[in-house]
Design a protein around this motif. Structure first.
Motif, PDB file in Angstrom:
ATOM      1  N   VAL A 141       0.859  -1.186   0.000  1.00 19.93           N
ATOM      2  CA  VAL A 141       0.000   0.000   0.000  1.00 19.93           C
ATOM      3  C   VAL A 141       0.894   1.235   0.000  1.00 19.93           C
ATOM      4  N   GLY A 142       0.782   2.037  -1.066  1.00 19.19           N
ATOM      5  CA  GLY A 142       1.552   3.277  -1.151  1.00 19.19           C
ATOM      6  C   GLY A 142       0.594   4.440  -1.140  1.00 19.19           C
ATOM      7  N   GLY A 143       1.144   5.600  -1.363  1.00 22.21           N
ATOM      8  CA  GLY A 143       0.243   6.739  -1.386  1.00 22.21           C
ATOM      9  C   GLY A 143       0.954   8.013  -1.724  1.00 22.21           C
ATOM     10  N   GLY A 144       0.169   9.049  -1.869  1.00 25.44           N
ATOM     11  CA  GLY A 144       0.729  10.361  -2.152  1.00 25.44           C
ATOM     12  C   GLY A 144      -0.223  11.405  -1.623  1.00 25.44           C
ATOM     13  N   ILE A 145       0.347  12.462  -1.067  1.00 25.76           N
ATOM     14  CA  ILE A 145      -0.440  13.543  -0.487  1.00 25.76           C
ATOM     15  C   ILE A 145      -0.174  14.793  -1.311  1.00 25.76           C
ATOM     16  N   ILE A 146      -1.235  15.430  -1.780  1.00 21.99           N
ATOM     17  CA  ILE A 146      -1.097  16.678  -2.525  1.00 21.99           C
ATOM     18  C   ILE A 146      -1.780  17.785  -1.728  1.00 21.99           C
ATOM     19  N   ILE A 147      -1.048  18.870  -1.501  1.00 20.49           N
ATOM     20  CA  ILE A 147      -1.623  20.037  -0.842  1.00 20.49           C
ATOM     21  C   ILE A 147      -1.335  21.256  -1.711  1.00 20.49           C
ATOM     22  N   ASN A 148      -2.393  21.995  -2.043  1.00 18.80           N
ATOM     23  CA  ASN A 148      -2.251  23.134  -2.951  1.00 18.80           C
ATOM     24  C   ASN A 148      -1.473  22.769  -4.215  1.00 18.80           C
ATOM     25  N   GLU A 149      -1.853  21.647  -4.790  1.00 21.44           N
ATOM     26  CA  GLU A 149      -1.281  21.153  -6.056  1.00 21.44           C
ATOM     27  C   GLU A 149       0.179  20.727  -5.979  1.00 21.44           C
ATOM     28  N   LYS A 150       0.729  20.670  -4.763  1.00 21.77           N
ATOM     29  CA  LYS A 150       2.135  20.279  -4.599  1.00 21.77           C
ATOM     30  C   LYS A 150       2.227  18.964  -3.813  1.00 21.77           C
ATOM     31  N   ILE A 151       3.196  18.160  -4.196  1.00 25.23           N
ATOM     32  CA  ILE A 151       3.473  16.919  -3.470  1.00 25.23           C
ATOM     33  C   ILE A 151       4.024  17.235  -2.080  1.00 25.23           C
ATOM     34  N   VAL A 152       3.545  16.500  -1.075  1.00 26.05           N
ATOM     35  CA  VAL A 152       4.133  16.590   0.263  1.00 26.05           C
ATOM     36  C   VAL A 152       5.239  15.541   0.348  1.00 26.05           C
ATOM     37  N   THR A 153       6.482  16.004   0.303  1.00 31.07           N
ATOM     38  CA  THR A 153       7.633  15.099   0.301  1.00 31.07           C
ATOM     39  C   THR A 153       8.007  14.685   1.720  1.00 31.07           C
ATOM     40  N   GLY A 154       7.964  15.662   2.620  1.00 35.06           N
ATOM     41  CA  GLY A 154       8.299  15.374   4.012  1.00 35.06           C
ATOM     42  C   GLY A 154       9.774  15.528   4.295  1.00 35.06           C
ATOM     43  N   ALA A 155      10.095  15.527   5.584  1.00 32.89           N
ATOM     44  CA  ALA A 155      11.465  15.782   6.038  1.00 32.89           C
ATOM     45  C   ALA A 155      12.416  14.662   5.659  1.00 32.89           C
ATOM     46  N   HIS A 156      11.900  13.426   5.525  1.00 26.54           N
ATOM     47  CA  HIS A 156      12.762  12.297   5.175  1.00 26.54           C
ATOM     48  C   HIS A 156      12.267  11.596   3.918  1.00 26.54           C
TER      49      HIS A 156
ATOM     50  N   ASP B 254       5.214  13.509   7.355  1.00 23.11           N
ATOM     51  CA  ASP B 254       6.651  13.371   7.635  1.00 23.11           C
ATOM     52  C   ASP B 254       7.294  14.704   8.057  1.00 23.11           C
ATOM     53  N   PRO B 255       6.932  15.220   9.241  1.00 21.62           N
ATOM     54  CA  PRO B 255       7.440  16.525   9.674  1.00 21.62           C
ATOM     55  C   PRO B 255       8.895  16.470  10.163  1.00 21.62           C
ATOM     56  N   ASP B 256       9.516  17.652  10.265  1.00 16.50           N
ATOM     57  CA  ASP B 256      10.854  17.759  10.872  1.00 16.50           C
ATOM     58  C   ASP B 256      10.781  17.547  12.367  1.00 16.50           C
ATOM     59  N   VAL B 257       9.655  17.963  12.954  1.00 14.73           N
ATOM     60  CA  VAL B 257       9.539  17.922  14.409  1.00 14.73           C
ATOM     61  C   VAL B 257       8.066  17.828  14.795  1.00 14.73           C
ATOM     62  N   ILE B 258       7.809  17.165  15.929  1.00 11.36           N
ATOM     63  CA  ILE B 258       6.471  17.109  16.514  1.00 11.36           C
ATOM     64  C   ILE B 258       6.534  17.937  17.800  1.00 11.36           C
ATOM     65  N   VAL B 259       5.579  18.816  18.002  1.00 11.12           N
ATOM     66  CA  VAL B 259       5.569  19.646  19.212  1.00 11.12           C
ATOM     67  C   VAL B 259       4.301  19.356  20.010  1.00 11.12           C
ATOM     68  N   LEU B 260       4.472  19.113  21.296  1.00 11.12           N
ATOM     69  CA  LEU B 260       3.317  18.889  22.173  1.00 11.12           C
ATOM     70  C   LEU B 260       3.091  20.126  23.042  1.00 11.12           C
ATOM     71  N   GLY B 261       1.883  20.670  22.966  1.00 12.53           N
ATOM     72  CA  GLY B 261       1.547  21.844  23.764  1.00 12.53           C
ATOM     73  C   GLY B 261       0.255  21.630  24.533  1.00 12.53           C
ATOM     74  N   GLY B 262      -0.291  22.709  25.086  1.00 14.40           N
ATOM     75  CA  GLY B 262      -1.528  22.623  25.858  1.00 14.40           C
ATOM     76  C   GLY B 262      -1.240  22.328  27.317  1.00 14.40           C
ATOM     77  N   GLY B 263      -2.258  22.456  28.139  1.00 12.74           N
ATOM     78  CA  GLY B 263      -2.111  22.300  29.590  1.00 12.74           C
ATOM     79  C   GLY B 263      -1.442  20.990  29.997  1.00 12.74           C
ATOM     80  N   VAL B 264      -1.804  19.891  29.345  1.00 14.61           N
ATOM     81  CA  VAL B 264      -1.252  18.583  29.712  1.00 14.61           C
ATOM     82  C   VAL B 264       0.262  18.548  29.510  1.00 14.61           C
ATOM     83  N   SER B 265       0.765  19.343  28.552  1.00 14.72           N
ATOM     84  CA  SER B 265       2.203  19.306  28.258  1.00 14.72           C
ATOM     85  C   SER B 265       3.029  19.922  29.383  1.00 14.72           C
TER      86      SER B 265
END
Lengths: 313, 313
Positions: A141-156, B254-265
Motif C-alpha cells: 500500500v503506497g500513497g501520495g499527499i497533494i496540498i495546494n497542487e504540490k506533493i508533500v515530500t516530508g522531512a525524510h 513526515d514533519p521535521d519535528v512534533i511539538v506537544l503543547g496545551g495544559g497537559v504538556s
C-alpha cells in the motif's frame, strides 16, 4: 514559447516514457527496458538517449520543451537527490543534475507514488482538486499527499507512506517494514489474501473461496460480487481498516478528494461503497462527505504526474 | 520600509494582542475583553479600536505596519471567511475584509490551533523547522499542521483536527464530535482523568490517586512522577494512544519535528519520554528519530503565529 514536456516513470523492469503537450495531451508514449545491472548506472543515460532520440524523431526544438519530469521508486529529496532506490540498485544519486547534464533540459524528480498522486490530480480521478490523498492498493500500500497542487515530500521523503500507518496494535506478524499492524498488512492485495486465508481457516462455513488453493484479492472481490458470505466478511474487515485509516488521514490534511488506485481498485464501485461506509462512520463531521473516487489513469498515472511535476515549477 | 506587525488571538473570554517587530521581537502585549453578546458583533470593532489606539499611542505610521494577523476559534477558509465560531457566537463572516475595512491595514486570518502551530514553528518548540505537527493537549485535543512554513487549512478548514482521529474502534462512549474512539477521548486533560477514573474503578490496588474526589490530569502526572503504579498505568495507556496516533500522522506529512503543547504538556519531559517510547515503536522506520519537543510559547503561541501569518504573505 514552451509547448512540450516529457513524463518518465522508472520501474524495476521498464521505464515508461511519454511526450505531452503542456495541456496534458499525450503526443507519444513508449517504453524502454530498465537496466538495473552494474548498480543501474545505465538507467539515466538510457533515458537521456531515448528522450533526445524522440526530440529528433519529432523534429522538435529544445527551446519548445519545458523539461523532463521523472518518477522513481525511492524517496527523492527537495534537492533532487535520492538516498537509495533498492529496485533500481541505486545508491545516493542526484537524478536532476545528472539527467540535466545529459540532456540540456530542465529536470524535476519525485517519488513514484507521490508523482502518481499528482497525475491523478491533474488528469485522473482527482481532476479539479487541489488537495488530494491517493492510496495505491497494490502488492503493498503506497500513497501520495497533494496540498495546494504540490506533493508533500516530508522531512525524510516519507510523506505519503500511508501504507505504514499503524492500524492494529494487536497484530503479532511483522510487516515488511519491521513494525506490526501496518495498514499494508490488511489493505494490500497480499493483505486481503491473508485476511481471506484466516477467515477460511477460522470457520467451516461454505464459500466459493474454498476452491482456490491460493486465494487472491481478485478472487475475494469476485466472490463478494456474487454474494459469497465469507468474501463479504473479508471485504468488510478490509474496508473497515482502510476506511478508519482514511478518517485519520483526512483529519490531518482535509483533502478535497480521496482517490483509490492500484490493482485492488480494479474491484471498482463495490470497493468504494464499502470503504465509504466505514470512512463516514469514523471521519470528522466536516469531512464525512469528502468524495472517495477510483483512480482512472492506471499505469499511466506516473507519466502524467511526472510531466505535471516539471510543469509545476 | 515595513517594520511592525500585530498578532491577535481571539478567545471566548479575552482577546490577546501583541505588537511585534517583524523579526518577532515583542514590543507590547495586552488584552481586551471578548464581547460575545449580540452575536459577537462588537468583537472586530473592538479589535480595530485597540489596534488603532496602539498605533497612535506608539506614534507609528500605518506605512510601517505589515498588517494584522488574527487567530480565531473556528475553521477559516482560504478567502478569509469563517463559516461559524461557536465560542464567539459568530455565524458566517469575512474576518479579513471586515477588519481591513475598519483599520486600513492588511489582515490575514487563521484557525487558532493552526496559528499556534505556526507560532511554535517561528519562535517556539519547533524553531528552525519548516514542517511541523503541533498537538495541543488541553481540555480537548487540537492541532496544527505546517508544511513548508505554511498552515494546512484543508478543503473544509479541518486540516489539523487531529483530536478526532479514530484510535479505538471498541469505544462505546461518544466524543463531543459525535464519533466514538477519537484521540481526544484519551489524550485530553478530560480524557486522562477519565482513564484514571476507569483504572481506579477496575482495580483495588493502592494509589495516591484514590485521595482525590475528582482526579485531574495534573494529579495523574504528579503521582506518576512520584512512582505511583496506577498513575504509571494510566500514563502508559495515554502515551500509547498518542504515540500511535503520531506515528499515523507522520506517515502522512513526515514533519521535521512534533511539538506537544496545551495544559497537559506542563507535565514536561516525563510526558515526552513516555510518548516517544510508543511513537518509536509504531513509526515508519525513516521517521522513528523525528524529535518530539515541548511547546515553549504557552498562551503566547497564538499571537506569535498570528503575526507570522500576516508576515508570510
Amino acid at each position: 514559447m514552451k509547448k512540450y514536456c516529457f513524463g518518465i516513470d522508472v520501474g524495476g523492469t521498464t521505464v515508461k516514457c511519454s511526450l505531452f503537450l503542456n495541456d496534458g495531451t499525450s503526443v507519444d508514449k513508449w517504453e524502454i527496458k530498465t537496466h538495473v545491472e552494474d548498480e543501474g548506472k545505465q538507467i539515466l543515460p538510457d533515458i537521456a538517449e531515448t528522450v533526445l532520440a524522440k526530440i529528433q524523431e519529432k523534429g522538435l526544438d529544445k527551446g519548445e520543451i519545458e523539461g523532463i519530469g521523472i518518477g522513481v521508486p525511492g524517496p527523492v529529496e527537495e534537492s533532487g537527490e535520492i538516498a537509495c532506490a533498492v529496485n533500481l540498485h541505486w545508491g545516493r544519486k542526484n537524478i536532476e543534475k545528472e539527467l540535466e547534464d545529459m540532456t540540456g533540459l530542465r529536470v524535476k524528480a519525485g517519488n513514484d507514488a507521490n508523482v502518481a498522486a499528482l497525475g491523478e490530480m491533474w488528469k485522473g480521478g482527482g481532476q479539479g482538486a487541489k488537495n488530494l490523498i491517493l492510496v495505491t492498493l497494490g502488492t503493498g500500500v503506497g500513497g501520495g499527499i497533494i496540498i495546494n497542487e504540490k506533493i508533500v515530500t516530508g522531512a525524510h521523503g516519507a510523506g505519503g507512506e500511508i501504507g505504514h500507518a499503524p492500524v492494529n496494535p494487536e497484530e503479532k506478524v511483522p510487516c515488511n517494514c519491521g513494525n506490526k499492524g501496518c495498514l499494508e498488512q490488511y489493505a494490500s492485495a497480499t493483505g486481503i489474501a491473508r485476511l481471506a486465508r484466516k477467515a477460511l481457516e477460522e470457520t467451516d462455513s461454505p464459500s466459493a473461496l474454498r476452491k482456490y488453493p491460493d486465494v487472491t484479492a481478485k478472487d475475494v472481490f469476485d466472490a463478494y460480487k456474487e454474494g459469497d458470505e465469507l468474501a463479504e466478511e473479508v471485504v468488510e474487515v478490509f474496508s473497515e481498516y482502510i476506511g478508519r485509516a482514511l478518517a485519520a488521514f483526512t483529519c490531518v490534511t482535509d483533502p478535497d478528494v480521496i482517490v483509490l488506485g492500484g490493482g485492488v481498485s480494479k474491484a471498482g464501485q463495490p470497493l468504494i461503497d464499502c470503504v465509504e461506509k466505514y470512512y463516514r462512520n469514523y471521519a470528522f463531521p466536516t469531512c464525512k462527505e469528502t468524495p472517495i473516487r477510483l483512480a482512472t489513469l492506471g499505469n499511466d498515472a506516473g507519466v502524467y504526474g511526472a510531466a505535471k511535476l516539471v510543469l509545476n515549477k
